[in-house]
Design a protein around this motif. Structure first.
Motif, short mmCIF file in Angstrom:
data_model
loop_
_atom_site.label_atom_id
_atom_site.label_comp_id
_atom_site.label_asym_id
_atom_site.label_seq_id
_atom_site.Cartn_x
_atom_site.Cartn_y
_atom_site.Cartn_z
N ALA A 109 32.64 -17.88 -6.53
CA ALA A 109 31.96 -19.16 -6.69
C ALA A 109 32.87 -20.25 -6.14
CB ALA A 109 31.63 -19.41 -8.15
N LEU A 110 32.36 -21.48 -6.08
CA LEU A 110 33.10 -22.58 -5.48
C LEU A 110 32.86 -23.85 -6.28
CD1 LEU A 110 34.79 -23.38 -2.89
CD2 LEU A 110 32.61 -24.13 -1.91
N SER A 198 33.38 -11.00 0.85
CA SER A 198 31.97 -11.11 0.50
C SER A 198 31.34 -9.74 0.62
CB SER A 198 31.25 -12.11 1.41
OG SER A 198 31.28 -11.68 2.76
N GLY A 199 30.18 -9.57 -0.03
CA GLY A 199 29.43 -8.31 0.04
C GLY A 199 28.12 -8.53 0.76
N ARG A 200 27.80 -7.65 1.69
CA ARG A 200 26.58 -7.82 2.48
C ARG A 200 25.33 -7.76 1.61
NH1 ARG A 200 26.49 -4.44 7.86
NH2 ARG A 200 28.22 -5.91 8.21
N HIS A 201 25.40 -7.10 0.46
CA HIS A 201 24.24 -6.96 -0.42
C HIS A 201 24.23 -8.01 -1.54
CE1 HIS A 201 23.15 -3.14 1.50
NE2 HIS A 201 24.43 -2.85 1.45
N ALA A 204 22.85 -14.80 -1.24
CA ALA A 204 23.25 -15.60 -0.09
C ALA A 204 24.29 -16.65 -0.46
CB ALA A 204 22.03 -16.27 0.54
N ASP A 205 24.20 -17.23 -1.65
CA ASP A 205 25.16 -18.27 -2.06
C ASP A 205 26.59 -17.80 -1.88
OD1 ASP A 205 23.72 -20.58 -4.12
OD2 ASP A 205 22.58 -18.78 -3.61
N PHE A 206 26.87 -16.61 -2.35
CA PHE A 206 28.26 -16.13 -2.36
C PHE A 206 28.70 -15.63 -0.99
CE2 PHE A 206 26.40 -15.83 -6.56
CZ PHE A 206 27.31 -16.59 -7.29
N ARG A 207 27.78 -15.13 -0.20
CA ARG A 207 28.12 -14.78 1.18
C ARG A 207 28.46 -16.04 1.97
NH1 ARG A 207 23.15 -12.23 1.01
NH2 ARG A 207 22.48 -13.29 2.92
N GLU A 208 27.70 -17.11 1.75
CA GLU A 208 27.94 -18.36 2.47
C GLU A 208 29.23 -19.03 2.03
OE1 GLU A 208 24.33 -20.47 1.74
OE2 GLU A 208 23.12 -19.12 2.99
N GLY A 229 27.97 -5.19 -3.06
CA GLY A 229 27.16 -6.22 -3.68
C GLY A 229 28.07 -7.34 -4.15
N HIS A 230 27.92 -7.72 -5.41
CA HIS A 230 28.68 -8.84 -5.95
C HIS A 230 29.96 -8.40 -6.65
CE1 HIS A 230 29.07 -13.01 -7.16
NE2 HIS A 230 29.21 -12.66 -8.43
#
Length: 253
Positions: A109-110, A198-201, A204-208, A229-230
């Protein structure tokens, strides 16, 4: 208040900060190998998670971690934070840059991130289940959302147990505000080399967030795990641990 923790091993301090659906047991698979790799491993439970009781007054998890490290006499440490624990790690690194020598942010998270409609909808579904008294349903929603396709039944059982405990403890407690929203951190103060995973699965929030961290931090590298995943530390524990140790040793050199 000193939050609950355990400390194992000798050598450079390595602090593991858990996600918001787990507690410090999420690192059970990593701890022995990290100790064998020569680290002094510190794991803690945030307030209302694991063995740490809920807060009885306004609090900051970043301040709690800093107080814990001061009580242990730790002046330099590497921090590994998963999800919400990654946000706490960033806050610690911004508030006291001289303390943190390396960072690993796992699907982090950010601070100040505006949640997407997808993340808001998930939060609404979770709250609706809890408001209806369906704690088991809320637990299963979290297990299904946050674990990727490679998670086995033991990983699902572990997340189920940790999330259920957190719900039970927090639902029984009085509401107390976290001070995180009131604490402004300047991420340009973070100087530690950072690996942002990051996890591809994942959502989107956490990938970004992970993809943008190299533009936000002074020294950051983003790596996407195509299988994850997460919660990759629970999904492929051995592979995640090897990656972690390799990067920590390389950053140290």
């Amino acid at each position: 208040m000193t939050i609950s923790c355990d400390v194992t091993g000798d050598g450079p301090a390595l602090v593991l900060l858990h996600s918001g659906v787990c507690d410090r047991r999420m690192w059970d698979a990593q701890r022995p190998d990290l100790v064998d790799a020569g680290f002094r491993v510190v794991r803690c439970d945030f307030r209302g998670f694991g063995q740490t009781p809920p807060a009885d007054r306004p609090y900051s998890n970043a301040d709690d971690v800093l107080t814990l490290l001061d009580s242990l006499g730790i002046e330099r440490a590497a921090l590994v934070g998963a999800s919400y624990g990654g946000q706490v790690a960033l806050e610690v690194a911004a508030l006291r840059p001289g303390l943190v020598e390396r960072l690993v942010l796992v699907c982090s998270a950010l601070p100040g991130h505006e949640p997407s409609d997808e993340l808001e909808a998930l939060d609404e579904r979770e709250n609706a289940l809890l408001d209806a008294g369906d704690v088991a349903g809320a637990v299963e929603l979290m297990v299904d959302t946050w674990l990727g396709p490679d998670a086995d039944q033991s990983a699902r059982a572990a997340v189920r147990e940790m999330q259920r405990l957190a719900f039970d403890v927090q639902l029984a407690a009085d509401d107390v505000d976290s001070l995180e929203a009131e604490v402004e951190v300047d991420l340009t103060e973070v100087r530690a080399p950072c690996l942002a995973l990051s996890g591809r699965h994942d959502l989107a929030d956490f990938r970004e967030i992970a993809a943008q961290l190299p533009a936000v931090l002074a020294d950051a590298r983003h790596v996407e795990l195509p299988w994850a995943g997460h919660l990759p530390s629970l999904e492929r524990p051995s592979e995640f641990t090897a990656l972690l140790v390799d990067w920590l040793r390389g950053a140290a050199r």
